[in-house]
Motif scaffolding. Sequence first.
Motif, PDB file in Angstrom:
ATOM      1  N   ALA A 142     -74.691  -5.991 -43.544  1.00 30.45           N
ATOM      2  CA  ALA A 142     -75.099  -5.799 -44.941  1.00 30.45           C
ATOM      3  C   ALA A 142     -74.019  -6.275 -45.901  1.00 30.45           C
ATOM      4  N   GLY A 143     -72.771  -6.148 -45.500  1.00 33.01           N
ATOM      5  CA  GLY A 143     -71.682  -6.578 -46.379  1.00 33.01           C
ATOM      6  C   GLY A 143     -71.679  -8.076 -46.583  1.00 33.01           C
ATOM      7  N   ALA A 144     -72.138  -8.848 -45.586  1.00 36.75           N
ATOM      8  CA  ALA A 144     -72.163 -10.300 -45.719  1.00 36.75           C
ATOM      9  C   ALA A 144     -73.162 -10.728 -46.779  1.00 36.75           C
ATOM     10  N   ALA A 145     -74.353 -10.120 -46.790  1.00 36.43           N
ATOM     11  CA  ALA A 145     -75.357 -10.476 -47.798  1.00 36.43           C
ATOM     12  C   ALA A 145     -74.868 -10.111 -49.198  1.00 36.43           C
ATOM     13  N   GLN A 146     -74.217  -8.940 -49.316  1.00 36.25           N
ATOM     14  CA  GLN A 146     -73.701  -8.529 -50.626  1.00 36.25           C
ATOM     15  C   GLN A 146     -72.578  -9.460 -51.066  1.00 36.25           C
ATOM     16  N   ALA A 147     -71.739  -9.918 -50.117  1.00 31.17           N
ATOM     17  CA  ALA A 147     -70.645 -10.817 -50.466  1.00 31.17           C
ATOM     18  C   ALA A 147     -71.168 -12.152 -50.961  1.00 31.17           C
ATOM     19  N   LEU A 148     -72.228 -12.664 -50.313  1.00 32.98           N
ATOM     20  CA  LEU A 148     -72.821 -13.917 -50.788  1.00 32.98           C
ATOM     21  C   LEU A 148     -73.334 -13.768 -52.198  1.00 32.98           C
ATOM     22  N   LYS A 194     -58.566 -15.210 -49.505  1.00 34.27           N
ATOM     23  CA  LYS A 194     -59.401 -16.321 -49.953  1.00 34.27           C
ATOM     24  C   LYS A 194     -59.537 -17.364 -48.847  1.00 34.27           C
ATOM     25  N   VAL A 195     -60.559 -18.212 -49.022  1.00 31.28           N
ATOM     26  CA  VAL A 195     -60.800 -19.337 -48.119  1.00 31.28           C
ATOM     27  C   VAL A 195     -60.713 -20.618 -48.936  1.00 31.28           C
ATOM     28  N   GLY A 196     -59.972 -21.613 -48.400  1.00 26.96           N
ATOM     29  CA  GLY A 196     -59.823 -22.879 -49.095  1.00 26.96           C
ATOM     30  C   GLY A 196     -60.737 -23.953 -48.515  1.00 26.96           C
ATOM     31  N   ILE A 197     -61.352 -24.705 -49.405  1.00 27.96           N
ATOM     32  CA  ILE A 197     -62.225 -25.810 -49.004  1.00 27.96           C
ATOM     33  C   ILE A 197     -61.617 -27.099 -49.537  1.00 27.96           C
ATOM     34  N   ARG A 198     -61.197 -27.973 -48.622  1.00 30.13           N
ATOM     35  CA  ARG A 198     -60.559 -29.230 -49.012  1.00 30.13           C
ATOM     36  C   ARG A 198     -61.603 -30.329 -49.112  1.00 30.13           C
ATOM     37  N   LEU A 199     -61.570 -31.102 -50.209  1.00 31.43           N
ATOM     38  CA  LEU A 199     -62.479 -32.218 -50.433  1.00 31.43           C
ATOM     39  C   LEU A 199     -61.693 -33.508 -50.245  1.00 31.43           C
ATOM     40  N   MET A 248     -52.720 -37.020 -37.790  1.00 31.94           N
ATOM     41  CA  MET A 248     -52.019 -37.513 -36.615  1.00 31.94           C
ATOM     42  C   MET A 248     -50.517 -37.265 -36.729  1.00 31.94           C
ATOM     43  N   GLU A 249     -49.964 -37.290 -37.943  1.00 24.17           N
ATOM     44  CA  GLU A 249     -48.530 -37.110 -38.140  1.00 24.17           C
ATOM     45  C   GLU A 249     -48.172 -35.663 -38.483  1.00 24.17           C
ATOM     46  N   GLY A 250     -49.161 -34.785 -38.497  1.00 27.19           N
ATOM     47  CA  GLY A 250     -48.879 -33.376 -38.767  1.00 27.19           C
ATOM     48  C   GLY A 250     -48.673 -33.040 -40.231  1.00 27.19           C
ATOM     49  N   LYS A 251     -49.058 -33.930 -41.158  1.00 29.21           N
ATOM     50  CA  LYS A 251     -48.887 -33.692 -42.588  1.00 29.21           C
ATOM     51  C   LYS A 251     -50.129 -33.032 -43.168  1.00 29.21           C
ATOM     52  N   GLU A 252     -50.002 -32.602 -44.418  1.00 30.39           N
ATOM     53  CA  GLU A 252     -51.128 -32.019 -45.126  1.00 30.39           C
ATOM     54  C   GLU A 252     -52.102 -33.128 -45.520  1.00 30.39           C
ATOM     55  N   PRO A 253     -53.380 -33.070 -45.096  1.00 26.39           N
ATOM     56  CA  PRO A 253     -54.330 -34.125 -45.476  1.00 26.39           C
ATOM     57  C   PRO A 253     -54.515 -34.158 -46.990  1.00 26.39           C
ATOM     58  N   PRO A 254     -54.695 -35.341 -47.577  1.00 24.28           N
ATOM     59  CA  PRO A 254     -54.882 -35.431 -49.035  1.00 24.28           C
ATOM     60  C   PRO A 254     -56.257 -34.919 -49.436  1.00 24.28           C
ATOM     61  N   GLY A 255     -56.346 -34.440 -50.670  1.00 27.87           N
ATOM     62  CA  GLY A 255     -57.626 -33.988 -51.171  1.00 27.87           C
ATOM     63  C   GLY A 255     -57.506 -32.705 -51.957  1.00 27.87           C
ATOM     64  N   ARG A 256     -58.432 -32.511 -52.894  1.00 28.63           N
ATOM     65  CA  ARG A 256     -58.449 -31.310 -53.740  1.00 28.63           C
ATOM     66  C   ARG A 256     -58.915 -30.104 -52.934  1.00 28.63           C
ATOM     67  N   VAL A 257     -58.286 -28.959 -53.142  1.00 26.17           N
ATOM     68  CA  VAL A 257     -58.632 -27.725 -52.437  1.00 26.17           C
ATOM     69  C   VAL A 257     -59.230 -26.734 -53.418  1.00 26.17           C
ATOM     70  N   VAL A 258     -60.417 -26.238 -53.080  1.00 29.41           N
ATOM     71  CA  VAL A 258     -61.093 -25.222 -53.889  1.00 29.41           C
ATOM     72  C   VAL A 258     -60.977 -23.899 -53.142  1.00 29.41           C
ATOM     73  N   SER A 259     -60.404 -22.879 -53.781  1.00 23.97           N
ATOM     74  CA  SER A 259     -60.207 -21.567 -53.157  1.00 23.97           C
ATOM     75  C   SER A 259     -61.227 -20.582 -53.697  1.00 23.97           C
ATOM     76  N   LEU A 260     -61.830 -19.838 -52.796  1.00 21.11           N
ATOM     77  CA  LEU A 260     -62.851 -18.858 -53.159  1.00 21.11           C
ATOM     78  C   LEU A 260     -62.575 -17.559 -52.416  1.00 21.11           C
ATOM     79  N   PRO A 261     -62.907 -16.417 -53.027  1.00 23.51           N
ATOM     80  CA  PRO A 261     -62.716 -15.141 -52.330  1.00 23.51           C
ATOM     81  C   PRO A 261     -63.590 -15.081 -51.079  1.00 23.51           C
ATOM     82  N   ALA A 262     -63.102 -14.392 -50.055  1.00 19.35           N
ATOM     83  CA  ALA A 262     -63.770 -14.426 -48.750  1.00 19.35           C
ATOM     84  C   ALA A 262     -64.172 -13.041 -48.284  1.00 19.35           C
ATOM     85  N   HIS A 263     -65.192 -13.015 -47.460  1.00 19.02           N
ATOM     86  CA  HIS A 263     -65.612 -11.809 -46.744  1.00 19.02           C
ATOM     87  C   HIS A 263     -65.645 -12.163 -45.265  1.00 19.02           C
TER      88      HIS A 263
END
Length: 959
Positions: A683-689, A707-712, A724-739
């Motif tokens: 039930a908490g998942a439906a309320q979180a959505l 929070k959970v980050g979504i990289r674009l 492959m080189e272990g670096k941070e992939p390029p791209g904008r990160v959108v952070s949203l609260p998580a359940h």
Amino acid sequence: MTHWFHSWRAAVRIARRDAWRAKGRSLLVLAMIALPILGVSAADLTLRSAELSTEESLSRSIGTADARLRDSGYGGVPIYQDPPGEMSTPVADEDDKVSSPGPKPGAAPLASVLPAGVTTLSDSSGNAKLTTEHGLLQTEVRELKAADPMANGLLTLLDGRYPQRADEVAVTEHFLDTSGLKVGSSVGVRGFDRTYRIVGVYELPGELTTLQVNALPGAFLAPYAKAAEKAGLQPVDIQATQLVQVPGGFTWNMVKAANEKGVVVISRAVALDPPARSEVPLYQKDGWTPWEQSLAAQAGVLVMVATVVGLAMLEICLLAGPAFAVGARRSRRQLGLVGANGGDRRHIRAIVLSGGLVIGAAAAVVGTGLGLVLTYALRPVLEGYIGRRFGSFDVRPLELLGIALLAVLTGLFAAIVPAITSSRQSVLASLTGRRGVRRSNRVLPLVGLGAVLLGAAIALYGAVISDHFAVVAGGSALAELGVVAMTPALVGLFGRVGRWLPLSPRLALRDAVRNRGRTAPAVAAVLAAVAGTVAVATYTASDERQQRAEYTAVLPHGAVSALVAEEGGRDAPAAREAVQRLFPVDVRADLERVSVGRADCSMHDGSEGCGRSEVVVPKANECPLWVSTKEHPDPAQRFSREEARKLAKDWRCKEYDDYGINVEGGLLVADAKVLKVLGIEDAGAAQALAAGKVVTFRKPMVDASGKVGIRLITDIPAADEAQMEGKEPPGRVVSLPAHLVDDGRRSYGVTALVSPATAKAAGLTTVPLGALFSTERMPDSEQRQKLDAALAKIGSDVELHLEEGYVSQNDIVLLALAVFAGLVTIGAAGIATGLAQADAEADLKTLAAVGAPPRVRRTLSGFQCGVVATMGVVLGSAMGVLPAIGLRLTEARQQQKWYEQALEENPAGAAFLGDPPYVPIVIPWETLGALLVLVPLGAAVLAALVTRSRGALARRAAT
């Protein structure tokens, strides 16, 4: 020498006359030998006819041209190729070519490699979705002026004509059958405003099931590619080749010159007269050698063929041998007269052996003749089955002669034992019709017992100690041959049961024991067939249990997914509506995915302008065992074995089951209905959505702030290089609260779930993906067919999946095995029964004379058949379980060894290797029950039904 010839000629004449007199018995043996010969000869003719000569292969690949030129696909860099033009590789190493700086060259220029004075014919191909009577059909489009003489052999015109105008096409017969169109119909193209009229039907001799249309060069592919680009459809990949005719042919030196410009050549002159291996640069390169079947592999194939042929001959001899024995006993007075007139044992052996020679020769003629006729008559059916036309009807007389000789040898081998037995009869016993007292062989059962013990020991060694399947198989085969050798003695042991049986079964059992020369081979034949069937059935049932345990469901049982991954989900609404309308849907959850870049990009599309999204794992939550560095490309090398085993139990290194919905990055955009379809009761998942949170099923995805980050990612090559080189992939990160839902809950491939409203508020662009459905009941076959037809009319490819749980693929196999063993059992028992009736006709007449009712004849026949079937099935079932258990034990040891070796080499693998292998042993009781009860009972009933109640009156034998 003359005496030997005349004696054998007389023996053959006597055997031929006896075979003609006993037509029923002769036809039975002839059919047993001729049927396998028919199959082998037909297979030989089919394989030889389907095998193309070099000229026939060239005709189908380059027509009457001297060569076909095509781009190698390596960007025009110099290449090496093999003489047939099947393999090619860049001259420079692939790594050097990839890592070299500067722009990459374009496609290889085909026209630049053509010598002066050549005649060319373009042959290009691409793919398009054509309109049909049912919807859209993905079809290959070939631009070739098929009426040109250079194209002779590439296509075969069946009806109408080839296209002569830009708005005309010819189609393959398979396309016509699939599309529902006909000659004269118009066919359109998705995203293209032109239509084409079908003016002819053709076929590709080497690919009869190809969906293809033929148009004139420049009439289809180029304008369609422009229209597709303008409409935002997938780019059209056009494969261009050139057929050329060169005075003097396209030589190997010309081929190498073309290779220097990145062009691959199929040359007629090179194929007919290939260069020496030393003249082929490709073969001189490290790691490139022409594949040739090793002598060991060839020997293995020959041994396999010899084993199969030998077992088939043994089975036939076991069944046919008693027929010759009964024939010899029926002719014992004639054989006695031969002895009384000066003939010795070798003459009697010659007469009986001649019976096998005559029937074997007749079976050879009938089998090879019918194989020749049937293969020729069924040639179109066979061509349709293998999917290509024969080059020619190739008859190899020597091979057919060898197959025919096999039939003759089988007949001779089947008559050897009866010939030796008949020659040992005294003249007096033969003339008076007395059988005398025959003592059973005491050596053969002892040899058989020794073979059983030795074979069982070898199989046990292979199952418990050795890792080789061949040891188990060899030991089991030796034990089975030992049981076959013990069969006469075992038949005698079965006879002890007769004292407690009623009259008819007691007579049948006594007859089987007294005539072991007739009974034992039939029992052995049944034993061999049933043992093989039980072994395969036991192994198959055990393997099925293992597969059932290892099966991972894609969705909850009865759920349906309909996903459209291409062209920005343009046709996803149509797919949703079709499933909703035609399936018994309970809950429907519409799905979307995050889109990065162009709106028309397909999922996992790496082309220019198309990006991707991923759920970010915070640095603090990354599993150390999976993080590589420049110093340690292999993460496991950073830790000792003990440290790796300890880290494998860390929550950050937990391996999740991602098998299920195929969505990019595991990120799904949907409302709370998807939780109900996936069976996630939280039930908490439906309320979180509803509250705008991201619902995740992976603890490492949630950072310290909850929070959970979504990289674009828009630059895919840069992202891949960074990973492959272990670096941070390029791209904008959108952070949203998580359940976080209970960690470890099965989510069927969904890593994170976000509602459409939340995605829009966060600035995420979404496109339709499809839908998930729960069903009220499992859709039936009619509903599935209707849905398949509806989805076929949609332009995009719809990934449809209905979760039915584990569906056994072996039920039909087990049924087929049981039917096969049953047929062999009934056939062998029926043969033995028929021979027993022929052999015991005098006893049956005696029973009738002393007042036995007519039904005794039927019941006796039924019990005779049932006795043979029961003995063979019981012994075969016992022997069949042994190799299957041994093979499964060996397999279990091998898999456990591999599992432990994998853990030893990579302790970090404990996180994803899972539980130790599960290799069960399952006895197929249903199959065994059918064999042990139903088959003998059916054989007995069938024999009783086909037996006449009253026998014909016999004439007094001349004295």
